[in-house]
Design an enzyme around this catalytic site. Structure first.
Site, PDB file in Angstrom:
ATOM      1  N   ARG A  54     -13.764  -8.339   1.319  1.00  0.00           N
ATOM      2  CA  ARG A  54     -11.841  -8.146   1.218  1.00  0.00           C
ATOM      3  C   ARG A  54     -10.954  -9.237   1.614  1.00  0.00           C
ATOM      4  NH1 ARG A  54     -10.060  -2.967   1.717  1.00  0.00           N
ATOM      5  NH2 ARG A  54      -8.070  -4.202   0.661  1.00  0.00           N
ATOM      6  N   ASP A  62     -16.904   7.145  -1.085  1.00  0.00           N
ATOM      7  CA  ASP A  62     -15.863   6.425  -0.398  1.00  0.00           C
ATOM      8  C   ASP A  62     -16.289   8.362  -0.129  1.00  0.00           C
ATOM      9  OD1 ASP A  62     -13.294   6.261  -0.299  1.00  0.00           O
ATOM     10  OD2 ASP A  62     -12.887   6.259  -1.326  1.00  0.00           O
ATOM     11  N   HIS A 104      -7.683   0.680  -6.331  1.00  0.00           N
ATOM     12  CA  HIS A 104      -7.895   0.449  -5.116  1.00  0.00           C
ATOM     13  C   HIS A 104      -8.009  -0.958  -5.768  1.00  0.00           C
ATOM     14  CE1 HIS A 104      -7.636  -0.949  -0.941  1.00  0.00           C
ATOM     15  NE2 HIS A 104      -8.797  -0.492  -0.222  1.00  0.00           N
ATOM     16  N   ARG A 117       1.051  -0.848   0.074  1.00  0.00           N
ATOM     17  CA  ARG A 117      -0.008  -0.544  -0.127  1.00  0.00           C
ATOM     18  C   ARG A 117       1.200   1.597  -0.156  1.00  0.00           C
ATOM     19  NH1 ARG A 117      -5.133   1.299   3.639  1.00  0.00           N
ATOM     20  NH2 ARG A 117      -6.115  -0.209   2.061  1.00  0.00           N
ATOM     21  N   CYS A 151     -16.132   2.176   1.141  1.00  0.00           N
ATOM     22  CA  CYS A 151     -15.209   0.852   1.532  1.00  0.00           C
ATOM     23  C   CYS A 151     -15.131   1.580   2.625  1.00  0.00           C
ATOM     24  CB  CYS A 151     -13.903   1.516   0.615  1.00  0.00           C
ATOM     25  SG  CYS A 151     -13.245   3.031   0.359  1.00  0.00           S
ATOM     26  N   GLN A 196     -10.166  -4.131  -2.902  1.00  0.00           N
ATOM     27  CA  GLN A 196     -11.322  -3.483  -2.427  1.00  0.00           C
ATOM     28  C   GLN A 196     -12.842  -3.528  -3.593  1.00  0.00           C
ATOM     29  OE1 GLN A 196     -11.907  -2.001   0.060  1.00  0.00           O
ATOM     30  NE2 GLN A 196     -14.386  -2.821  -0.531  1.00  0.00           N
TER      31      GLN A 196
END
Ligand code: CP
Ligand code: NVA
Length: 303
Positions: free
Chosen positions: A290, A223, A132, A105, A262, A135
């Site tokens: 996830r 988000d 991402h 990340r 998310c 996700q």
């Protein structure tokens, strides 16, 4: 880059492979529920590198790898030599001598690309400033669990055109759904992601209002208004205010529409409590998936 199976972006893989990974995730979820876990990654080691904070990504990768029989080493930039001048290229070469896969990340997608190019093990994108993908794999899996195939459905995004939005753009092309992104002009989605979708013939449109995006949608997604590393939070809050997903906005979607985020959520900003905790919200299933879908990614990468 060698023959490693990297998971760098939804756009980088074909539709068949993406469906296969989600299928594996679904199978692992079923095994877990039935109490008979297979351990295809016994003896394998995954390194997790975090240059930004995380709750879901860190814990779900760690738990998932352990459930698959493997081991995990977690590294943060600050506590490792990465934060003290050692290059990503050298780090990639060294970690490849110890580990069977690396998840990172980070901010700059260039670092992800270098890790994949100079290491000799599969690399997984655990979020960059530009995408991402893990996700969105969980999100597609979640939608399909609740409503069947996402192909041909309409997904609405309301908020800033950020990294998560870019992965939704990639997914619209690969999974064959319509995507309408309601974003303020100051925070429109990535031109590169939009251009890629146009080249691929994707049904992706950017609209100016949240209402236009959400009208008749099967799924509404939002988000954080301020992503990790974003500047000018006050200005972002001001322009994004009309994109808050509240009950009034949700009512414009189809009656059976789902709501996703998310997480982490900023309650009362990008989404109202009544929506986050309401009957259309599947945010906890989304977070749970996830774990399952990343087990699919891990087993695909390392098989
Ligand atoms: N959604 C997500 O990636 O959460 P974390 O930042 O907690 O990992
Ligand atoms: N867009 C958010 C997602 C967090 C999981 C961020 O990059 O901070």
């Amino acid at each position: 880059m060698g023959a490693e199976r990297h998971f760098l972006d939804v756009s980088a893989l074909d539709t068949v492979t993406l469906h296969k990974i989600i299928g594996r995730g679904r199978a692992f979820k079923g095994e877990l529920a039935a109490g008979k876990m297979s351990q295809p990654l016994a003896g394998k080691t995954l390194v997790l590198i975090f240059e930004k904070p995380s709750t879901r990504t860190r814990v779900s990768f760690q738990v998932g790898m352990q459930q698959l029989g493997g081991m995990v080493v977690v590294m943060s930039e600050k506590e490792s030599q990465l934060g003290h001048g050692e290059t990503i290229v050298d780090t990639a070469r060294v970690l490849s001598r110890y580990a069977d896969a690396i998840m990172i990340r980070t901010d700059n997608p260039q670092k992800l690309a270098e890790l994949a190019a100079f290491g000799s093990v599969p690399v997984i994108n655990g979020l960059t400033d530009e995408s991402h993908p893990c996700q969105i794999m969980a999100d597609v899996m979640t939608f399909e669990e609740h409503r069947g195939s996402i192909e041909g459905k309409t997904v609405a995004w309301s908020g800033a055109g950020n990294n998560v939005a870019s992965s939704w753009i990639h997914a619209a092309v690969r999974f064959g759904f319509k995507l309408r992104l309601g974003c303020p002009a100051t925070h429109s989605p990535s031109p590169a992601a939009l251009a890629w979708a146009a080249t691929e013939g994707g049904d992706v449109a950017v609209v100016e209002t949240a209402e236009e995006a959400v009208d008749g949608a099967n799924l509404v997604v939002t988000d954080a208004w301020v992503s990790m590393g974003d500047e000018n939070p006050e200005m972002r809050h001001q322009v994004l205010l009309p994109f808050c997903v509240d009950e009034k906005l949700m009512a414009r979607a189809r009656p059976d529409a789902l709501f996703m985020h998310c997480l982490p959520a900023h309650r009362g900003e990008e989404a109202a409590d009544a929506v986050l905790d309401g009957p259309q919200s599947v945010i906890w299933d989304e977070a749970e998936n996830r774990l399952h879908v990343q087990k699919g990614i891990l087993s695909w990468c390392m098989s």
